[in-house]
Design a protein around this motif. Sequence first.
Motif, short mmCIF file in Angstrom:
data_model
loop_
_atom_site.label_atom_id
_atom_site.label_comp_id
_atom_site.label_asym_id
_atom_site.label_seq_id
_atom_site.Cartn_x
_atom_site.Cartn_y
_atom_site.Cartn_z
N ARG A 1 14.54 -106.36 40.98
CA ARG A 1 13.37 -106.60 41.82
C ARG A 1 12.83 -105.27 42.31
N LEU B 1 18.80 -113.44 38.48
CA LEU B 1 18.55 -112.59 37.31
C LEU B 1 18.89 -111.13 37.60
N ARG C 1 14.57 -117.18 50.11
CA ARG C 1 13.98 -118.34 49.42
C ARG C 1 14.77 -118.72 48.17
N ARG D 1 19.35 -122.77 40.75
CA ARG D 1 19.66 -123.49 39.49
C ARG D 1 20.99 -124.23 39.58
N ILE E 1 10.63 -123.40 31.00
CA ILE E 1 11.08 -123.35 29.60
C ILE E 1 11.02 -124.78 29.06
C1 LIG Z 1 6.10 -119.47 37.20
C2 LIG Z 1 7.61 -119.38 37.28
C3 LIG Z 1 8.37 -119.90 36.24
C4 LIG Z 1 9.77 -119.81 36.29
N1 LIG Z 1 10.52 -120.38 35.29
C5 LIG Z 1 11.86 -120.35 35.36
C6 LIG Z 1 12.69 -121.01 34.39
O1 LIG Z 1 12.22 -121.67 33.47
N2 LIG Z 1 14.02 -120.94 34.53
C7 LIG Z 1 14.60 -120.23 35.54
O2 LIG Z 1 15.83 -120.20 35.61
N3 LIG Z 1 13.85 -119.62 36.49
C8 LIG Z 1 12.51 -119.67 36.42
N4 LIG Z 1 11.76 -119.08 37.40
C9 LIG Z 1 12.43 -118.38 38.51
C10 LIG Z 1 12.41 -116.88 38.35
O3 LIG Z 1 13.33 -116.47 37.36
C11 LIG Z 1 12.76 -116.27 39.71
O4 LIG Z 1 11.73 -116.58 40.61
C12 LIG Z 1 12.92 -114.75 39.65
O5 LIG Z 1 14.02 -114.42 38.85
C13 LIG Z 1 13.14 -114.17 41.06
O6 LIG Z 1 14.23 -114.80 41.68
P1 LIG Z 1 14.06 -115.53 43.07
O7 LIG Z 1 13.01 -116.60 42.90
O8 LIG Z 1 15.40 -116.10 43.40
O9 LIG Z 1 13.58 -114.50 44.04
C14 LIG Z 1 10.38 -119.18 37.38
C15 LIG Z 1 9.60 -118.67 38.43
C16 LIG Z 1 8.23 -118.78 38.38
C17 LIG Z 1 7.41 -118.27 39.53
#
Ligand SMILES: Cc1cc2nc3c(=O)[nH]c(=O)nc-3n(C[C@H](O)[C@H](O)[C@H](O)COP(=O)(O)O)c2cc1C
Length: 209
Positions: free
Chosen positions: A200, A192, A19, A23, A156
């Motif tokens: 994770r 991340l 999934r 960015r 953010i």
């Molecule tokens: C509620 C929520 C807010 C998030 N806000 C940000 C954000 O502002 N910037 C960002 O780069 N990722 C954001 N993320 C993504 C998370 O960093 C990301 O889901 C997590 O690192 C796991 O990575 P994956 O989604 O690729 O599995 C957000 C995810 C969620 C669920």
Amino acid sequence: MPDFSDQFRQEFNQLLRWRRDVRRFRTDPVEGAIIDRCLATFNLAPSVGLSEPWRIVRVNSQTARDNAVANFEAANTNALKGYSGEKAQLYSGLKLSGMRDAPVLLAIYCDDETTKGQGLGAATMPETRRYSVVAAITQFWLTARTEGLGVGWVSILDPIRLNHDLDVPAGWTLIAYLCVGWPEDDKDTPELEQVGWETRSTTLDILER
Ligand SMILES: Cc1cc2nc3c(=O)[nH]c(=O)nc-3n(C[C@H](O)[C@H](O)[C@H](O)COP(=O)(O)O)c2cc1C
């Protein structure tokens, strides 16, 4: 109900694994029909009392897009101040939004004052309306991935400033600002994790009572 096969289950698991929060987007446009197919899954989502409290704003105008980018940059600068030393250095190098490049931007709100559902299920936990919107976003996110699209969730942001800039009704709460488009690349590991910010989990802690 269809008889979901083992193959489907395996593919569904692959969908969950691939999934990603995206960015980095290519700037080429996304056909409207594809976005419509993804958005249609909102109406399939669970919601408390069948309140369907999600409200969607398509951020189209250059002014609205620019305002959101400025909002993000201010919030991100503030967030950086919460870290020091190595963590601050790492944070400052993170790419935390694809808002500039993503061709489709969606601000997803919860209508906290909707009368749909007549309050069923939300009397003691009105926040369940917001949880319903998150559940719907997850479906949208996965559906977009089946189309090859990437979705990036940006939190953010100063929500009051965004509400003002987008001129949304009072009573709506910002849940997510979503960047949608064709990903530059596909990965099975969260960004991340790749950059060493966080890992994770592979196990679940479950309390037995
Ligand atoms: C509620 C929520 C807010 C998030 N806000 C940000 C954000 O502002 N910037 C960002 O780069 N990722 C954001 N993320 C993504 C998370 O960093 C990301 O889901 C997590 O690192 C796991 O990575 P994956 O989604 O690729 O599995 C957000 C995810 C969620 C669920």
